[in-house]
Design a protein around this motif. Sequence first.
Motif, short mmCIF file in Angstrom:
data_model
loop_
_atom_site.label_atom_id
_atom_site.label_comp_id
_atom_site.label_asym_id
_atom_site.label_seq_id
_atom_site.Cartn_x
_atom_site.Cartn_y
_atom_site.Cartn_z
N SER A 58 93.74 -10.09 29.83
CA SER A 58 94.50 -8.98 29.27
C SER A 58 94.52 -9.03 27.74
O SER A 58 94.57 -7.99 27.08
N GLY A 59 94.43 -10.25 27.20
CA GLY A 59 94.34 -10.37 25.75
C GLY A 59 93.06 -9.77 25.21
O GLY A 59 93.06 -9.15 24.14
N VAL A 60 91.97 -9.93 25.94
CA VAL A 60 90.70 -9.32 25.53
C VAL A 60 90.80 -7.80 25.58
O VAL A 60 90.39 -7.09 24.66
N VAL A 61 91.40 -7.28 26.67
CA VAL A 61 91.57 -5.82 26.79
C VAL A 61 92.49 -5.31 25.69
O VAL A 61 92.23 -4.25 25.09
N ALA A 62 93.57 -6.04 25.42
CA ALA A 62 94.51 -5.62 24.38
C ALA A 62 93.85 -5.60 23.01
O ALA A 62 94.09 -4.69 22.20
N THR A 63 93.00 -6.58 22.74
CA THR A 63 92.29 -6.61 21.46
C THR A 63 91.33 -5.43 21.35
O THR A 63 91.21 -4.82 20.28
N ALA A 64 90.67 -5.11 22.45
CA ALA A 64 89.77 -3.94 22.44
C ALA A 64 90.55 -2.66 22.17
O ALA A 64 90.12 -1.81 21.37
N TRP A 65 91.69 -2.50 22.81
CA TRP A 65 92.53 -1.32 22.59
C TRP A 65 93.03 -1.27 21.16
O TRP A 65 93.00 -0.21 20.50
N LEU A 66 93.46 -2.42 20.63
CA LEU A 66 93.93 -2.47 19.26
C LEU A 66 92.81 -2.11 18.28
O LEU A 66 93.04 -1.43 17.27
N ALA A 67 91.60 -2.54 18.57
CA ALA A 67 90.46 -2.21 17.71
C ALA A 67 90.19 -0.71 17.71
O ALA A 67 89.91 -0.12 16.66
N ILE A 68 90.28 -0.08 18.87
CA ILE A 68 90.08 1.36 18.96
C ILE A 68 91.14 2.09 18.14
O ILE A 68 90.84 3.04 17.38
N VAL A 69 92.39 1.65 18.26
CA VAL A 69 93.47 2.27 17.49
C VAL A 69 93.22 2.12 16.00
O VAL A 69 93.40 3.07 15.22
N ALA A 70 92.80 0.93 15.57
CA ALA A 70 92.55 0.68 14.15
C ALA A 70 91.46 1.59 13.61
O ALA A 70 91.53 2.06 12.46
N HIS A 71 90.44 1.85 14.41
CA HIS A 71 89.35 2.73 13.97
C HIS A 71 89.80 4.19 13.87
O HIS A 71 89.28 4.95 13.05
N GLN A 72 90.76 4.59 14.70
CA GLN A 72 91.18 5.98 14.76
C GLN A 72 92.30 6.33 13.78
O GLN A 72 92.48 7.50 13.44
N LEU A 73 93.06 5.34 13.34
CA LEU A 73 94.18 5.57 12.44
C LEU A 73 93.86 5.08 11.04
O LEU A 73 92.97 4.25 10.84
N THR A 74 94.60 5.60 10.06
CA THR A 74 94.50 5.05 8.72
C THR A 74 95.14 3.67 8.69
O THR A 74 95.87 3.29 9.61
N VAL A 75 94.87 2.93 7.61
CA VAL A 75 95.45 1.59 7.50
C VAL A 75 96.97 1.67 7.52
O VAL A 75 97.64 0.86 8.17
N TYR A 76 97.53 2.66 6.83
CA TYR A 76 98.99 2.80 6.80
C TYR A 76 99.53 3.12 8.19
O TYR A 76 100.54 2.55 8.62
N GLN A 77 98.88 4.05 8.91
CA GLN A 77 99.34 4.40 10.26
C GLN A 77 99.23 3.22 11.21
O GLN A 77 100.13 2.97 12.02
N PHE A 78 98.12 2.48 11.12
CA PHE A 78 97.95 1.30 11.96
C PHE A 78 99.01 0.26 11.64
O PHE A 78 99.54 -0.41 12.54
N GLY A 79 99.35 0.14 10.36
CA GLY A 79 100.42 -0.77 9.97
C GLY A 79 101.75 -0.38 10.58
O GLY A 79 102.53 -1.23 11.00
N GLN A 80 102.04 0.94 10.64
CA GLN A 80 103.27 1.39 11.26
C GLN A 80 103.31 1.05 12.75
O GLN A 80 104.34 0.60 13.27
N VAL A 81 102.20 1.27 13.45
CA VAL A 81 102.14 0.98 14.88
C VAL A 81 102.37 -0.51 15.13
O VAL A 81 103.20 -0.90 15.97
#
Length: 459
Positions: A58-81
């Motif tokens: 699940s940690g691998v899946v979570a990291t993949a999901w987090l990576a997708i979010v980081a690519h789709q959001l700005t650095v500031y938005q990703f920081g908020q999440v």
Amino acid sequence: MIAATTGGGSRLDLEIGGRWHHPVHVFHGRERPKGAPSVEPSHAGRMSAELGIARALSGVVATAWLAIVAHQLTVYQFGQVTLVLSLGSLVSIGTDLGIPLALSKVACDHKDIDHDAVWRAIVTRLLAGLVSGLVLVVLWINTGEVDRWWVAALYSIAVIATPLGGSFLAMLRGRAIGIVEAVSELASQVALLAVGVVTLALGWKPSAVIACFVLVDVVTSLVLPTIAGRRLTLSKEPDPLQKAQLRLRATLPLAAAGILGTAYERIDVWLVALLKGSSSVAVYVASYKLYDTVLLPATAIAASAVAAAGATLMTNPRPIARRLAIRGAVVALPIAIVVALISPLLLRAAFGGHYGSNAARDAVAILMVAALPGAALAAITPIALLCQRTVIVKWTIAGLVGNIVANVILVPAIGIEGAALAFLITDSILLVAFYRSLPGEQVVAPSAPSAPTTAKPPS
């Protein structure tokens, strides 16, 4: 230090970590009543192995999901999440109250579980979740995000709901049943990935991303009582002993180590947000996910080995702790070296070009060094708590204070590298302190030979 899966977002983030509430405390503690059902070490070891494997996957899946979010959001938005997720993990320690460990002990010690006593304890946790949700909003506002207070309020729904499912999982751990929690953890991460990808494809961000976390956590917590209840015997027959075990006056002393330890692990993200802002939080969390990934195999091995060691932990803890600590560090070492060498490439590929900075590279290098004492500490902590709980609580308080002071001094001076360095320093000190608190190897002295008898000479 961030919790083992912080940023990935899951029910696991909102419950106290396994090393502070390890099943070994329930199965082999000094306070087990006479005549209580026995738990085979093999069952406890199998449960820890199941949970370790599921959390690694699940940690691998979570990291993949987090990576997708980081690519789709700005650095500031990703920081908020990542900030709201981390603050949610921090305030969720207020929902513990020692009740999950007490529920595990009740389920371990009694074949029939008092239905009413259990539900009173769960309602207490849900009410504590309401208070923790309000604290989450306050902490969020204090980081300067006054206009978007509703973001924290939205995630507080997950903080409130999670104790429901977590309480039933705690009772299953008391019965050495890990498969339900293992499947639930992995399934929730896969569901989060699926729902999140659809949400991002529709252009709903970043608040909708947080809503995905809330949706998955709430649904999981509502489903778990039905599934777990089939494996537990909840009786309407009142049991005064169980009722006494689940009162706050009995459970709160059990919470001290877990609350302090989890606060120690989760305080740094809030401090980085206060001192450097959401953008720095984004880069720090991205760097820390590499540390999480490195540590997963070592912590999984250590958790199952500690459980399998069984009651021998009480009689000979230091040699077992030393062996498991070395094993965890050896497993983490080659992975840490590789990650340190190629960290800029990994960060850019996983999270985007903004995350491969020199600061992130240096932070990862420090964290890879910290992975060695971190892996060893993951193995030693449950053993030390079992044998020397009071001493470990005192050292954990010292570690929490030291971590806060080090962050306040280092983060303004050198940024996120300072947060990583503060973690390395305090974790190394706690490793030495926890290990030295354990009783030394017991050596049975050979009995003195009896004096030879001599025949009395004839007179």
